[in-house]
Design an enzyme around this catalytic site. Structure first.
Site, short mmCIF file in Angstrom:
data_model
loop_
_atom_site.label_atom_id
_atom_site.label_comp_id
_atom_site.label_asym_id
_atom_site.label_seq_id
_atom_site.Cartn_x
_atom_site.Cartn_y
_atom_site.Cartn_z
N GLY A 82 0.80 -1.22 0.00
CA GLY A 82 0.00 0.00 0.00
C GLY A 82 0.83 1.26 0.00
N LEU A 83 1.12 1.79 -1.18
CA LEU A 83 1.81 3.06 -1.33
C LEU A 83 0.86 4.13 -1.87
CD1 LEU A 83 4.41 4.81 -1.34
CD2 LEU A 83 4.89 3.91 -3.63
N GLU A 127 3.19 0.91 -11.09
CA GLU A 127 4.56 0.95 -10.56
C GLU A 127 5.40 2.05 -11.21
OE1 GLU A 127 6.54 -2.65 -9.49
OE2 GLU A 127 4.67 -3.77 -9.48
N ARG A 140 -6.50 -16.67 -41.78
CA ARG A 140 -7.45 -15.75 -42.41
C ARG A 140 -7.08 -15.55 -43.88
NH1 ARG A 140 -12.54 -13.59 -42.54
NH2 ARG A 140 -12.51 -11.35 -43.00
N THR A 142 -3.26 -3.82 -5.56
CA THR A 142 -3.38 -5.16 -6.11
C THR A 142 -3.45 -6.18 -4.98
OG1 THR A 142 -2.12 -4.47 -8.05
CG2 THR A 142 -2.35 -6.84 -7.69
N PRO A 193 -5.51 8.14 -2.85
CA PRO A 193 -6.35 8.92 -3.77
C PRO A 193 -5.70 10.22 -4.22
CG PRO A 193 -7.70 8.03 -2.00
CD PRO A 193 -6.27 7.72 -1.65
N THR A 239 4.37 5.57 -13.82
CA THR A 239 3.94 5.80 -15.20
C THR A 239 5.15 5.95 -16.13
OG1 THR A 239 3.96 8.20 -14.90
CG2 THR A 239 1.88 7.05 -14.39
N SER A 240 4.87 5.92 -17.43
CA SER A 240 5.95 6.13 -18.40
C SER A 240 6.63 7.48 -18.16
CB SER A 240 5.39 6.08 -19.83
OG SER A 240 5.01 4.77 -20.17
#
Length: 388
Positions: A132-133, A371, A276, A166, A136, A373-374
């Protein structure tokens, strides 16, 4: 049998590593693949499979046998996450979060008693872990946490909310980051082990997500949650510093998660393009499709090499902040492109749930967000290269 994209990679695996891959691939095909869409549609957490993964040693890949783990390294860990995620990214992220974040934080920062108490149960799969890091109001700005922990004699009292956690609903123990001294900024954040059933600690809202729907993502609520003083992990005020060290390994697992889903999308695209037929021939005979497949395979191999480099450095005991961020950034963004092209190759069938392309596309986007963002990865990379 190696896929087209895997066949030409320069990295050679040991016989034991190849056997591990083979066993996990067989398990995923047998126990996971038949249920993927059922779990996805119902947002159903796969309790039975998670227990089986524990019995296989995959809930404790990185931890020593004397603590219930498998005693393997990050290269084996990458192989495991990739093979699971190739079939269902939801399973991959359950295993990744449990290993890399919760259990690894306790292993890294905890004392011997805490390791015996928690890691043994987590690494064996008896317990499920959460970390839990995020809150909100503090996502990328993880140092802006507002959850608090106040010392009261031989107890800590925790208050606050964590979000996007998670395994949050089902975890037996969670590592919680909380502010113990607001005046010290990130040096005033500490980490605590909080067990399921502790009064004042409960899961809140379970998120209804775009993708990775069989994995559990939930809120954690702390309301005058009282825990023993010995549940402090590491030194007071060093929780955030330890969390950043934990993320160096965690980002390798997200890169592996991206690799697996991208490999699954490429496998599906190759299969569909051979089957296909349009204008009298298989669509893989058209140059437009061949170029898409070529780009997908090349990007995937580049991502895999970056990820294995980071894993090998981690196994060698070297610092991997730069390499982990590069692997996570490139693998996640390449995987999004690969999965998008997988949908395009399928055409209209790529937009419906009868084919796996749409699910890979939905699931993979999390890898550019979770973990770090970019954008955060680019900040980390820039900071690291400017130091040199």
């Amino acid at each position: 049998m190696a896929s087209a994209a895997q066949a030409g990679q320069f990295h050679s695996f040991t016989e034991e590593q190849e056997q591990l891959r083979k066993e996990i691939r067989s398990f995923a095909a047998r126990e996971i693949a038949p249920h993927v869409m059922e779990w996805d549609e119902a947002s159903q957490f796969p309790h039975a499979v998670v227990k089986q993964l524990g019995q296989m040693g995959l809930m404790g890949v990185l931890f020593p046998p004397e603590l219930g783990g498998s005693g393997l390294g990050y290269v084996e860990y990458v192989l495991a996450i990739e093979e699971l995620s190739r079939v269902d990214g939801s399973i991959g992220i359950i295993v990744a979060s449990h290993n890399s974040l919760c259990t690894n934080h306790i292993m890294l920062a905890g004392n011997e008693e805490q390791r015996r108490r928690y890691v043994t149960k987590l690494a064996s799969g008896e317990w499920l872990g959460a970390w839990g890091l995020t809150e909100p109001g503090s996502g990328s700005d993880a140092g802006g946490a507002r959850a608090t922990a106040a010392r009261k004699g031989d107890r800590w009292v925790l208050n606050g909310n964590k979000t996007f956690i998670t395994n949050g609903t089902y975890a037996d123990v969670a590592v919680i980051l909380a502010v113990t001294d607001k005046s010290k900024g990130t040096r005033g954040i500490s980490a605590f082990a909080v067990e399921k059933g502790t009064p004042g600690f409960r899961p809140g809202k379970k998120e209804n997500k775009l993708g990775l729907r069989a994995s559990d993502t939930a809120e954690l609520i702390l309301e005058d949650c009282v825990i023993p003083a010995e549940n402090l992990l590491g030194k007071e005020g060093e929780g955030f510093v330890d969390a950043m060290r934990v993320l160096d390994g965690g980002r390798i697992s997200i890169a592996a998660l991206a690799l697996g889903m991208a490999q699954g999308a490429l496998d599906a695209a190759l299969k569909y393009s051979r089957e296909r037929r349009q204008f009298g021939k298989a669509i893989c005979e058209f140059q437009a499709i061949q170029w898409k497949l070529a780009d997908m395979a090349t990007q995937l191999d580049a991502a895999r090499l970056l990820t294995l480099r980071a894993a090998q450095r981690k196994d060698a005991g070297l610092k991997t902040t730069l390499e982990s961020a590069m692997a996570k950034l490139y693998a996640s963004e390449a995987a999004v492109r690969i999965c998008e092209e997988g949908v395009q190759i399928h055409g209209g069938y790529g937009f419906i749930k009868d084919y796996p392309a749409e699910k890979f596309y939905r699931d993979v986007k999390l890898c550019t967000i979770g973990e770090g963002t970019s954008e955060i990865q680019r900040m980390v990379i820039a900071r690291e290269i400017l130091k040199r």
